[in-house]
Design a protein around this motif. Structure first.
Motif, PDB file in Angstrom:
ATOM      1  N   GLY A  76       0.840  -1.191   0.000  1.00 54.57           N
ATOM      2  CA  GLY A  76       0.000   0.000   0.000  1.00 54.57           C
ATOM      3  C   GLY A  76       0.872   1.236   0.000  1.00 54.57           C
ATOM      4  N   TYR A  77       0.248   2.374   0.246  1.00 54.52           N
ATOM      5  CA  TYR A  77       0.992   3.636   0.245  1.00 54.52           C
ATOM      6  C   TYR A  77       1.935   3.637   1.451  1.00 54.52           C
ATOM      7  N   SER A  78       3.225   3.829   1.185  1.00 57.54           N
ATOM      8  CA  SER A  78       4.189   3.604   2.265  1.00 57.54           C
ATOM      9  C   SER A  78       4.253   4.759   3.270  1.00 57.54           C
ATOM     10  N   PHE A  79       3.451   5.800   3.056  1.00 57.95           N
ATOM     11  CA  PHE A  79       3.397   6.863   4.071  1.00 57.95           C
ATOM     12  C   PHE A  79       2.579   6.419   5.292  1.00 57.95           C
ATOM     13  N   TYR A  80       1.616   5.512   5.098  1.00 60.15           N
ATOM     14  CA  TYR A  80       0.743   5.139   6.234  1.00 60.15           C
ATOM     15  C   TYR A  80       1.529   4.603   7.434  1.00 60.15           C
ATOM     16  N   PRO A  81       2.429   3.624   7.220  1.00 62.53           N
ATOM     17  CA  PRO A  81       3.194   3.158   8.386  1.00 62.53           C
ATOM     18  C   PRO A  81       4.120   4.229   8.971  1.00 62.53           C
ATOM     19  N   VAL A  82       4.531   5.188   8.143  1.00 63.13           N
ATOM     20  CA  VAL A  82       5.357   6.290   8.671  1.00 63.13           C
ATOM     21  C   VAL A  82       4.539   7.108   9.675  1.00 63.13           C
TER      22      VAL A  82
ATOM     23  N   PRO B 122       1.239   0.889  -4.551  1.00 61.08           N
ATOM     24  CA  PRO B 122       1.637   1.132  -5.936  1.00 61.08           C
ATOM     25  C   PRO B 122       1.112   0.105  -6.935  1.00 61.08           C
ATOM     26  N   THR B 123       0.081  -0.675  -6.609  1.00 60.61           N
ATOM     27  CA  THR B 123      -0.342  -1.704  -7.568  1.00 60.61           C
ATOM     28  C   THR B 123      -1.186  -1.125  -8.698  1.00 60.61           C
TER      29      THR B 123
ATOM     30  N   ALA C  67      -5.604   2.770  -0.099  1.00 55.99           N
ATOM     31  CA  ALA C  67      -5.780   3.629  -1.255  1.00 55.99           C
ATOM     32  C   ALA C  67      -6.632   2.869  -2.257  1.00 55.99           C
ATOM     33  N   ASN C  68      -7.570   3.576  -2.902  1.00 54.12           N
ATOM     34  CA  ASN C  68      -8.395   2.955  -3.932  1.00 54.12           C
ATOM     35  C   ASN C  68      -8.542   3.898  -5.120  1.00 54.12           C
TER      36      ASN C  68
ATOM     37  N   ASN D  12      -2.760   6.638 -12.981  1.00 58.71           N
ATOM     38  CA  ASN D  12      -1.881   7.242 -13.979  1.00 58.71           C
ATOM     39  C   ASN D  12      -0.477   6.634 -13.901  1.00 58.71           C
ATOM     40  N   PHE D  13      -0.402   5.387 -13.437  1.00 60.13           N
ATOM     41  CA  PHE D  13       0.864   4.664 -13.458  1.00 60.13           C
ATOM     42  C   PHE D  13       0.580   3.196 -13.715  1.00 60.13           C
ATOM     43  N   VAL D  14       1.617   2.462 -14.095  1.00 58.89           N
ATOM     44  CA  VAL D  14       1.468   1.010 -14.214  1.00 58.89           C
ATOM     45  C   VAL D  14       2.512   0.350 -13.322  1.00 58.89           C
ATOM     46  N   PHE D  15       2.183  -0.840 -12.855  1.00 61.19           N
ATOM     47  CA  PHE D  15       3.075  -1.599 -11.976  1.00 61.19           C
ATOM     48  C   PHE D  15       3.398  -2.881 -12.732  1.00 61.19           C
TER      49      PHE D  15
END
Ligand SMILES: *Cc1c(COP(=O)(O)O)cnc(C)c1O
Length: 366
Positions: free
Chosen positions: A111-117, A161-162, A156-157, A298-301
């Motif tokens: 998921g978005y890596s800011f959450y654990p921060v 980054p998936t 995030a939905n 707007n990105f691809v993984f």
């Protein structure tokens, strides 16, 4: 390290954003910035706000902007909470809604890596819920009853980054099964094809939807984000904000954001352009042998079965193309690539084709 730091500082592990290199001819596809500029009407409003009026403090309630956002989403202005980028909004959400004695916060492991921060910063205990092998969020993992209701659930939905999205029905199942938990849906990328949870606000007082103007409105530099929730939740967030900084949004940002929100024609046209470029990029990457997760962002993984993501990341960097590589369990063989203009996508695909062609397999069996 300094002996003057307060106790918490030494132990902090801040979020690391994608690099902002300055190099001629650099193709930046690493931070999901929009390939086109913001609405010309937003730029005009920003210019118009740049007068000697700047000696005054901004409207701390940002009334005009909140009303524009409320109108956009067909809700009330007292359901809108603004911040200096949605990262700041999220920080206040963690602080104001998730810090509950004896209760935890759930989030997907990818998921978005800011959450654990934020969890570490505010000392909020959290549990990572593994996404499935295909990287989808499993609704059932969030609907089983626990002895103590979590203080919150956040994802995030579409997910970052998936790039993969849950349907509105799935989001509703999570909301309905957790009436005593705040469910935060971070919709940073929702405008690129996913379904927004905003219509559920009327029925679920535990829902918080977070949006940003950084991605689909091409205003990452202006720093504007917002949360939509019940007036009672917004009141709590305002108490936090006003105990921290009464003026997080400057006059220029308020004016530019409002004009951007109101320029729906430009917005629709730009979202469609990015979606078209994404579909084309996905096809080309697949032709090159990449496995690409289904993206509504707007990105691809993507990962390549014959090449490590680390080596591809480096090879692209040497050729002045930046993409994002997370050295993280489960996803270390993936690259997150921002969708640029059709020309950007073409250049990326051509360079990738050349790298794959000249390097051969680098022995990784992924
Ligand atoms: C980019 C992003 C944000 C932060 O956006 P800002 O408004 O620029 O702070 C929040 N959540 C997710 C999932 C993002 O990708």
């Amino acid at each position: 390290m300094s002996r003057f730091w307060s106790d918490q500082v030494a132990g902090l592990a801040p979020y690391v954003p994608g690099e902002q290199l300055k190099r001629p001819n650099l193709l930046k596809l690493n931070t999901n910035e929009h390939p086109y500029g913001p609405s010309p009407r937003a730029l005009e409003a920003i210019r118009a706000a740049s007068t000697d009026h700047l000696r005054f403090y901004p409207d701390f309630g940002a009334t005009a902007l909140r009303e524009a956002i409320a109108a956009l989403h067909s809700i009330q202005a007292d359901q809108v909470f603004l911040g200096n980028g949605s990262d700041e909004v999220l920080a206040h959400v963690f602080n104001g809604l998730f810090r509950k004695a004896g209760r935890i916060v759930l989030m997907p492991d990818v998921g978005y890596s800011f959450y654990p921060v934020y969890c570490r910063f505010y000392q909020i205990p959290h549990e990572f819920i593994p996404v499935a092998a295909d990287f989808s969020i499993q609704v059932a993992d969030y609907t089983t009853r626990r002895a103590t209701a979590p203080a919150g659930i956040i994802f995030a939905n579409p997910n970052a980054p998936t790039g993969m999205a849950l349907t509105l029905a799935s989001v509703e199942q999570i909301l309905a099964a957790n009436p005593d938990s705040v469910v935060v849906v971070d919709e940073a990328y929702v405008d690129f094809g996913a379904q927004t949870a905003v219509p559920l606000l009327g029925r679920y007082d535990n829902l918080v939807v977070v949006h940003t103007l950084s991605k689909s409105r091409a205003l990452a530099g202006l720093r504007v984000g917002y949360a939509l929730a019940s007036p009672q939740i917004v009141e709590g967030l305002l108490r936090i904000k006003d105990s921290f900084n009464s003026y997080p949004l400057d006059s220029i940002a308020q004016a530019g954001a409002r004009a951007a929100i109101q320029d729906e024609a430009y917005f629709d046209q730009m979202c469609r352009a990015v979606i078209r470029a994404r579909e084309h990029l996905v096809k080309r990457l697949k032709t090159l042998g990449f496995q690409v997760l289904p993206s509504l962002t707007n990105f691809v993984f993507a990962r390549h079965p014959g090449h490590s993501a680390a080596s591809l990341h480096l090879a692209l960097r040497e050729r002045a193309i930046l993409v994002r590589h997370f050295k993280q369990p489960r996803i270390e063989q993936f690259l997150r690539i921002t969708v640029g203009t059709p020309d950007d996508c073409e250049r990326l695909s051509d360079v990738l084709a050349e790298i794959l062609d000249t390097s051969g397999r680098d022995g990784q069996d992924i």
